[in-house]
Design a protein around this motif. Structure first.
Motif, PDB file in Angstrom:
ATOM      1  N   SER A 135       7.002  -2.251  -5.457  1.00 41.92           N
ATOM      2  CA  SER A 135       5.635  -2.235  -5.972  1.00 41.92           C
ATOM      3  C   SER A 135       4.600  -2.059  -4.867  1.00 41.92           C
ATOM      4  CB  SER A 135       5.354  -3.540  -6.722  1.00 41.92           C
ATOM      5  OG  SER A 135       6.212  -3.667  -7.835  1.00 41.92           O
ATOM      6  N   TRP A 136       3.470  -1.467  -5.256  1.00 38.57           N
ATOM      7  CA  TRP A 136       2.313  -1.259  -4.378  1.00 38.57           C
ATOM      8  C   TRP A 136       2.639  -0.436  -3.130  1.00 38.57           C
ATOM      9  CZ3 TRP A 136       2.950  -6.514  -6.215  1.00 38.57           C
ATOM     10  CH2 TRP A 136       2.173  -6.773  -7.343  1.00 38.57           C
ATOM     11  N   SER A 138       2.271   3.510  -2.622  1.00 42.29           N
ATOM     12  CA  SER A 138       1.798   4.713  -3.320  1.00 42.29           C
ATOM     13  C   SER A 138       2.671   5.938  -3.071  1.00 42.29           C
ATOM     14  CB  SER A 138       0.351   5.017  -2.911  1.00 42.29           C
ATOM     15  OG  SER A 138       0.262   5.266  -1.511  1.00 42.29           O
ATOM     16  N   ASP A 164       2.192  -0.151  -9.663  1.00 47.99           N
ATOM     17  CA  ASP A 164       1.169   0.539  -8.873  1.00 47.99           C
ATOM     18  C   ASP A 164       1.781   1.382  -7.756  1.00 47.99           C
ATOM     19  OD1 ASP A 164      -1.333   1.359  -8.122  1.00 47.99           O
ATOM     20  OD2 ASP A 164      -1.921  -0.522  -7.176  1.00 47.99           O
ATOM     21  N   CYS A 165       2.684   2.248  -8.146  1.00 47.88           N
ATOM     22  CA  CYS A 165       3.357   3.129  -7.185  1.00 47.88           C
ATOM     23  C   CYS A 165       2.888   4.575  -7.296  1.00 47.88           C
ATOM     24  CB  CYS A 165       4.868   3.065  -7.393  1.00 47.88           C
ATOM     25  SG  CYS A 165       5.642   1.568  -6.734  1.00 47.88           S
ATOM     26  N   THR A 166       1.804   4.803  -8.054  1.00 44.43           N
ATOM     27  CA  THR A 166       1.283   6.160  -8.258  1.00 44.43           C
ATOM     28  C   THR A 166       2.362   7.080  -8.808  1.00 44.43           C
ATOM     29  OG1 THR A 166      -0.004   5.716  -6.234  1.00 44.43           O
ATOM     30  CG2 THR A 166      -0.306   7.844  -7.243  1.00 44.43           C
ATOM     31  N   ILE A 192       0.541  -0.400 -14.117  1.00 42.46           N
ATOM     32  CA  ILE A 192      -0.489   0.240 -13.268  1.00 42.46           C
ATOM     33  C   ILE A 192      -0.006   1.573 -12.723  1.00 42.46           C
ATOM     34  CG2 ILE A 192      -2.311  -0.232 -11.574  1.00 42.46           C
ATOM     35  CD1 ILE A 192      -1.543  -3.115 -11.545  1.00 42.46           C
ATOM     36  N   ASN A 193       0.636   2.337 -13.577  1.00 44.59           N
ATOM     37  CA  ASN A 193       0.995   3.731 -13.285  1.00 44.59           C
ATOM     38  C   ASN A 193       0.487   4.570 -14.448  1.00 44.59           C
ATOM     39  OD1 ASN A 193       2.788   3.775 -10.741  1.00 44.59           O
ATOM     40  ND2 ASN A 193       3.733   2.152 -11.957  1.00 44.59           N
ATOM     41  N   CYS A 221      -1.107   1.315 -18.184  1.00 48.66           N
ATOM     42  CA  CYS A 221      -0.375   2.561 -17.953  1.00 48.66           C
ATOM     43  C   CYS A 221      -0.991   3.751 -18.695  1.00 48.66           C
ATOM     44  CB  CYS A 221       1.088   2.402 -18.376  1.00 48.66           C
ATOM     45  SG  CYS A 221       2.088   1.476 -17.188  1.00 48.66           S
TER      46      CYS A 221
END
Length: 508
Positions: A135-136, A138, A164-166, A192-193, A221
């Protein structure tokens, strides 16, 4: 060297934590664990007996140097280390030395594209891996196949966290294709993607082949109405699902009109639908579904403002959730009739430990509707009534419940942003606060636009706090302290410096 790893979060949060690494692992081989020891772990953040003069990069290099001496290592957590970015190859070159590794956490390490490639190669020599957290980072986005394409049928992976890894839409398609190989997968967090919403068809199809999945998190998402339909079709195959987080997907509104699949999740314990723009039709559908989820322990419907006018029937049916422990309905613009329905249903929820009704103005002057609930919920630990337009009458009622011993297990009490409470209300409250022996946190802060002088109740507050053995935090922002009360607080701070923190608004 300490062998105790960082305790993993159990609250479901996907918010990043602050970096904790400020120590180094001592390089002396005499302190290394013996090669035959079992269940070893490395967590530089909690390793003791270490000098303070090494740089974070040195810590990382020392960690990599340790691996050849730890053939039975099972857990490696080096998250929140910025210096790892661009240097991961130093570690991955040693991975074949720890082939029994079960847990690998590399969240927020600023991994580069080269790091990602190196990690993909390293995973080939970790056949026992059960948990992977990236996670986190990018740069994982767009490169996910390079990391996970080596995972084959029969993989032992149980937890995969990619918050949140884009991630790209292509990554989402790859995840959907990968899932059938991960038959033992129990936890999947793709929160958060936002770009994966376009590939949710593939992901939902893959989920049908993960019969052991217990936790699915798709917070923020960018999911749409169509996404709900796709997921609902997959729910029928997720018989073991315990936690479902679809929160903060504002385009979901209108997607729950027909959710027959959701109703089949008979083992579901946690459902998070906060800030999903639920419509009147959604609420109508959920009214039929939620009462069927008899195992539900945690329900969050916060920040769905249309609920205020249409949720009377839904809230009244919460009485059919006998093991519900956490009920969060903050900022839902509840009306008097919907709050009444909630209050009447909550009487039938004796297991409640958490009630959060903050930012519902209708509660002001009507707290008496919750009187029976507050009396019957002997296990209540958290009560949040921030910005509820509470008045002095409500405080008097709350005090009466405290005096009769019905809130003896309360640990956190939030009464902040209720500026309509007069000095008499704060006085009677502070005079009886000492009865809440389990209290650890109290917040009576004023709203940001308001500043007021503390009255004589402040002395009662200080006196009460001295009798509360577990309290650590008192929030009272924007309450102004005159010189005399400033001196009292300074004296108090000197006596309780190590245990209690007053977050106040400043001195006059």
């Amino acid at each position: 060297m300490s062998r105790t790893g960082k305790k993993s979060s159990s609250d479901g949060e996907t918010t990043p934590q602050a970096p904790l690494v400020n120590e180094s692992i001592k390089g002396s081989k005499s302190r290394f664990p013996k090669a035959g020891s079992r269940k070893e772990s490395i967590d530089p953040k909690t390793t003791d007996s270490q000098p303070q003069d090494k740089t974070p990069k040195t810590i990382f290099l020392d960690t990599a140097a340790l691996l050849p001496s730890l053939p039975d290592l099972e857990k490696l957590d080096i998250s929140w280390n910025d210096v790892i970015g661009g240097n991961l190859h130093v570690l991955t070159q040693q991975m074949h030395r720890v082939s029994k590794l079960k847990i690998l956490r590399l969240s927020s390490c600023r991994l580069t594209a080269d790091d990602v490639r190196a990690l993909g190669e390293a995973l080939k020599v970790l056949p026992e891996l059960e948990e992977l957290n990236l996670s986190w980072n990018s740069k994982v986005g767009g490169n996910l196949p390079l990391i996970l394409q080596t995972l084959q049928e029969g993989s032992k992976i149980q937890t995969l966290e990619l918050v949140d890894c884009t991630l790209t839409s292509e990554d989402g398609v790859f995840v959907g294709q990968l899932l059938p190989r991960l038959q033992k997968l129990e936890v999947l967090d793709l929160s958060i993607n936002r770009n994966i919403s376009g590939s949710l068809n593939s992901i939902a199809h893959g989920l049908k082949s993960t019969p052991n999945l217990k936790v699915l998190k798709l917070h923020s998402c960018g999911l749409s109405q169509k996404s709900v339909k796709l997921l609902d079709a997959a729910f029928r195959y997720l018989c073991e699902l315990r936690t479902l987080d679809l929160s903060c997907n504002k385009e979901l509104g209108g997607g729950f009109e027909d959710t027959a699949g959701l109703a089949t999740l008979e083992h579901l314990e946690g459902l998070d639908l906060r800030q999903c723009s639920l419509t009147a039709d959604d609420v109508l559908s959920l009214t039929q579904v939620i009462p069927l989820l008899s195992s539900l322990q945690e329900l969050d419907l916060s920040a769905n403002k249309e609920m205020g006018s249409y949720s009377e029937n839904l809230l009244s049916r919460l009485r059919f959730l006998p093991v519900l422990k956490s009920l969060i309905i903050s900022n839902c613009a509840l009306k008097c009739e919907t709050f009444t329905a909630l209050a009447e249903a909550s009487i039938h929820l004796p297991a409640l430990k958490v009630i959060n009704l903050s930012w519902n103005k209708c509660i002001g002057g009507n707290l008496k509707l919750l009187l029976e609930t507050l009396k019957l919920s002997m296990s209540l630990q958290v009560l949040r009534l921030s910005s509820c337009s509470l008045v002095t009458e409500d405080m008097t009622l709350l005090v009466s419940v405290i005096q009769t011993g019905h809130l003896v297990r309360l640990q956190k009490l939030d009464l902040s942003y209720n500026d309509g409470i007069c000095e008499a209300g704060w006085t009677i409250f502070c005079q009886n606060l000492w009865l809440l022996k389990e209290l650890t946190e109290l917040d009576i802060s004023l709203r940001p636009s308001t500043f007021r002088k503390c009255g004589q109740w402040f002395r009662h507050l200080l006196s009460a706090v001295t009798k509360l053995p577990k309290i650590t935090e008192v929030g009272m922002k924007r309450w102004l302290l005159p010189v005399s009360q400033e001196e009292e607080l300074q004296g108090f701070d000197q006596d309780h410096r190590s245990s209690i923190h007053f977050d106040h608004g400043g001195f006059q």
